[in-house]
Scaffold this active site. Structure first.
Site, PDB file in Angstrom:
ATOM      1  N   TYR A  48      31.723  35.467  53.112  1.00  0.00           N
ATOM      2  CA  TYR A  48      31.556  36.213  51.374  1.00  0.00           C
ATOM      3  C   TYR A  48      29.851  35.807  52.012  1.00  0.00           C
ATOM      4  O   TYR A  48      29.463  36.595  50.549  1.00  0.00           O
ATOM      5  CB  TYR A  48      32.260  34.907  50.672  1.00  0.00           C
ATOM      6  CG  TYR A  48      31.232  34.730  49.379  1.00  0.00           C
ATOM      7  CD1 TYR A  48      30.649  33.820  48.820  1.00  0.00           C
ATOM      8  CD2 TYR A  48      32.339  35.624  48.177  1.00  0.00           C
ATOM      9  CE1 TYR A  48      30.603  33.650  47.769  1.00  0.00           C
ATOM     10  CE2 TYR A  48      31.581  35.627  46.855  1.00  0.00           C
ATOM     11  CZ  TYR A  48      31.426  34.815  47.052  1.00  0.00           C
ATOM     12  OH  TYR A  48      30.696  34.776  45.089  1.00  0.00           O
TER      13      TYR A  48
ATOM     14  N   ILE B 242      32.008  28.551  38.918  1.00  0.00           N
ATOM     15  CA  ILE B 242      31.938  29.197  37.863  1.00  0.00           C
ATOM     16  C   ILE B 242      33.487  28.463  37.001  1.00  0.00           C
ATOM     17  O   ILE B 242      34.678  29.060  37.312  1.00  0.00           O
ATOM     18  CB  ILE B 242      31.944  30.681  37.269  1.00  0.00           C
ATOM     19  CG1 ILE B 242      30.347  31.395  37.280  1.00  0.00           C
ATOM     20  CG2 ILE B 242      31.878  30.818  35.892  1.00  0.00           C
ATOM     21  CD1 ILE B 242      30.679  33.011  37.492  1.00  0.00           C
TER      22      ILE B 242
ATOM     23  N   GLY C  43      38.712  40.172  37.433  1.00  0.00           N
ATOM     24  CA  GLY C  43      38.733  38.996  37.643  1.00  0.00           C
ATOM     25  C   GLY C  43      38.584  37.704  36.848  1.00  0.00           C
ATOM     26  O   GLY C  43      38.080  38.132  35.224  1.00  0.00           O
ATOM     27  N   GLN C  44      37.940  36.515  37.584  1.00  0.00           N
ATOM     28  CA  GLN C  44      37.442  35.250  36.652  1.00  0.00           C
ATOM     29  C   GLN C  44      36.346  35.921  35.810  1.00  0.00           C
ATOM     30  O   GLN C  44      36.317  35.679  34.483  1.00  0.00           O
ATOM     31  CB  GLN C  44      37.160  34.731  37.985  1.00  0.00           C
ATOM     32  CG  GLN C  44      36.347  33.358  37.021  1.00  0.00           C
ATOM     33  CD  GLN C  44      36.397  31.748  37.893  1.00  0.00           C
ATOM     34  OE1 GLN C  44      35.502  32.532  38.541  1.00  0.00           O
ATOM     35  NE2 GLN C  44      36.295  31.283  36.895  1.00  0.00           N
TER      36      GLN C  44
ATOM     37  N   ASP D 143      39.497  52.054  43.425  1.00  0.00           N
ATOM     38  CA  ASP D 143      39.118  51.214  44.341  1.00  0.00           C
ATOM     39  C   ASP D 143      37.138  51.678  43.918  1.00  0.00           C
ATOM     40  O   ASP D 143      37.298  52.651  45.006  1.00  0.00           O
ATOM     41  CB  ASP D 143      39.664  51.599  45.128  1.00  0.00           C
ATOM     42  CG  ASP D 143      39.357  51.423  46.726  1.00  0.00           C
ATOM     43  OD1 ASP D 143      40.369  51.083  47.604  1.00  0.00           O
ATOM     44  OD2 ASP D 143      38.286  50.293  46.442  1.00  0.00           O
TER      45      ASP D 143
ATOM     46  N   GLY E 208      35.693  45.387  39.509  1.00  0.00           N
ATOM     47  CA  GLY E 208      36.917  44.177  38.960  1.00  0.00           C
ATOM     48  C   GLY E 208      36.677  43.831  37.636  1.00  0.00           C
ATOM     49  O   GLY E 208      36.372  42.253  37.575  1.00  0.00           O
TER      50      GLY E 208
ATOM     51  N   ASP F  34      39.851  48.227  37.482  1.00  0.00           N
ATOM     52  CA  ASP F  34      40.447  47.325  38.971  1.00  0.00           C
ATOM     53  C   ASP F  34      41.080  47.785  39.473  1.00  0.00           C
ATOM     54  O   ASP F  34      41.256  49.236  39.454  1.00  0.00           O
ATOM     55  CB  ASP F  34      40.450  46.067  38.320  1.00  0.00           C
ATOM     56  CG  ASP F  34      40.217  44.834  39.162  1.00  0.00           C
ATOM     57  OD1 ASP F  34      39.454  43.501  38.522  1.00  0.00           O
ATOM     58  OD2 ASP F  34      40.525  44.919  40.020  1.00  0.00           O
ATOM     59  N   ILE F  35      41.229  46.976  41.159  1.00  0.00           N
ATOM     60  CA  ILE F  35      42.253  48.033  41.522  1.00  0.00           C
ATOM     61  C   ILE F  35      44.297  48.078  41.020  1.00  0.00           C
ATOM     62  O   ILE F  35      44.874  48.561  41.613  1.00  0.00           O
ATOM     63  CB  ILE F  35      42.248  47.755  43.081  1.00  0.00           C
ATOM     64  CG1 ILE F  35      42.197  46.044  43.297  1.00  0.00           C
ATOM     65  CG2 ILE F  35      41.178  48.200  44.269  1.00  0.00           C
ATOM     66  CD1 ILE F  35      42.337  45.088  44.376  1.00  0.00           C
TER      67      ILE F  35
ATOM     68  N   LYS G 298      26.814  38.083  50.556  1.00  0.00           N
ATOM     69  CA  LYS G 298      26.659  38.012  49.560  1.00  0.00           C
ATOM     70  C   LYS G 298      24.926  38.518  49.828  1.00  0.00           C
ATOM     71  O   LYS G 298      23.913  38.923  48.681  1.00  0.00           O
ATOM     72  CB  LYS G 298      26.419  37.405  48.819  1.00  0.00           C
ATOM     73  CG  LYS G 298      27.740  36.954  47.799  1.00  0.00           C
ATOM     74  CD  LYS G 298      28.429  38.216  46.973  1.00  0.00           C
ATOM     75  CE  LYS G 298      29.280  38.434  46.222  1.00  0.00           C
ATOM     76  NZ  LYS G 298      29.537  39.855  45.373  1.00  0.00           N
TER      77      LYS G 298
HETATM   78  C1  VAH Z   1      33.480  30.309  45.446  1.00  0.00           C
HETATM   79  N1  VAH Z   1      33.653  31.039  43.256  1.00  0.00           N
HETATM   80  O1  VAH Z   1      34.191  29.512  45.373  1.00  0.00           O
HETATM   81  C2  VAH Z   1      33.063  30.725  44.454  1.00  0.00           C
HETATM   82  C3  VAH Z   1      31.118  30.880  44.090  1.00  0.00           C
HETATM   83  C4  VAH Z   1      28.987  29.188  44.613  1.00  0.00           C
HETATM   84  C5  VAH Z   1      30.966  29.810  44.747  1.00  0.00           C
HETATM   85  O2  VAH Z   1      30.723  31.361  44.937  1.00  0.00           O
HETATM   86  O3  VAH Z   1      33.678  31.527  46.399  1.00  0.00           O
END
Ligand code: VAH
Length: 312
Positions: free
Chosen positions: A137, A167, A9-10, A47, A6, A32-33, A141
């Site tokens: 999400y 972030i 990514g950011q 991937d 990844g 990354d993909i 996690k």
């Molecule tokens: C999001 N930037 O907004 C991520 C993060 C705490 C937020 O997990 O989904």
């Protein structure tokens, strides 16, 4: 050698150069993909939901550490929960399995304050509390944190993890997050546009400046193994602020900058998150301390982005 999954990514876009500075360009394999054409790194299309492809890269480069940053974030995940589960969890299970099989020394796994729901204390949320996330999400996690702890306990795999707040950085654009308004707002101020904020003015969320997030990641990964007491994921805090507060800090630099609050579905996500984090375990176990607060972050964000747009 270190594999970053990844990498485009950011976080990956900033972590790869930081790791290259420490370990040398040839020792950091970015993957990354898709290939973003930035030739300044060793790169592989990968991937990580494909175990054989992942194993092939591990063998090709004799990987000994993995930073697994691939994920679909909170807002984008709600549009396609099945895909978010597949990408976020199946790829991580592959990373854990391949790490045990190939004796990988260390694995980094990014968790998030999105693991907290309404049963967690909303202010100064403690390390150990009830996790009842309302986004797929966040659910993915929580699963990832427990998988990390399981592979540490059962196989002795040295998996380390941080519950990142939102972030904010100038080096890369985020994608699909609920906290991403706090990056976009700087860009709009600098290009002289007004800002439509998808959260209400008083929605306080835990945030961290990118450079502090990278510092925490490297500090955690370089800490002696006996210092790591949390094997799910460490709470991590940089600062907390609301859209109104970040708007006011930017307005000091751009007096004519204006904002409109137009909450959308992401307000519901934010309303189920906590507003500030207690990260005392990170302070005690591996000497964490952030360098940036809202004002010092805004100074850097404005300076660096204004330069970027001027030279564009
Ligand atoms: C999001 N930037 O907004 C991520 C993060 C705490 C937020 O997990 O989904």
């Amino acid at each position: 050698n270190i594999l970053v999954i990844g990498a485009n990514g950011q976080i990956g876009s900033v972590l790869v150069p930081a790791l290259q500075n420490i370990y040398g360009k040839s020792c950091v394999i970015a993957s990354d993909i898709y290939d973003n054409g930035d030739a300044n790194k060793v790169f592989e299309i990968l991937d990580a939901t494909n175990f054989d492809a992942l194993q092939g890269v591990i063998e090709k480069y004799k990987i000994t550490q993995i930073y697994h940053l691939a994920a679909i974030l909170s807002a984008k995940g709600e549009k396609n929960p099945q895909l978010a589960w597949e990408v976020n969890v199946n790829s991580f299970i592959n990373v854990l399995e391949v790490s045990v099989k190939h004796d990988i020394k260390k694995v980094f796994y990014p968790s998030s304050i999105a693991v907290f729901g309404l049963n967690a204390p909303p202010k100064n949320t403690p390390q150990n509390t009830i996790l009842n996330p309302t986004t797929i999400y966040g659910v993915s996690k929580v699963a990832g944190e427990n998988l990390a702890q399981y592979y540490f306990t059962k196989y002795g795999l040295d998996v380390r993890s941080l519950r990142y707040p939102g972030i904010i950085g100038y080096q890369s654009l985020p994608g699909g997050g609920t906290t991403d308004y706090a990056v976009d707002i700087y860009h709009k101020a600098i290009i002289g546009e007004n800002f439509d904020c998808f959260l209400k003015a008083n929605t306080e969320l835990p945030m961290i400046f990118m450079d502090d997030a990278i510092k925490a990641t490297i500090k955690l990964m370089q800490a002696p193994i006996e210092n790591i007491k949390i094997r799910t994921s460490y709470n991590l805090s940089g600062m907390s602020f609301s859209p109104e507060e970040i708007y006011n800090s930017i307005k000091k630099h751009y007096p004519n900058f204006s904002i409109k609050y137009i909450p959308d579905f992401r307000q519901d996500i934010a309303d189920n998150w906590v507003s500030s984090i207690d990260d005392k375990e990170a302070v005690i176990d591996w000497n964490w301390s952030p360098n940036y607060d809202l004002e010092s972050m805004t100074d850097i964000m404005v300076t660096m982005l204004a330069k970027r747009y001027k030279s564009a």
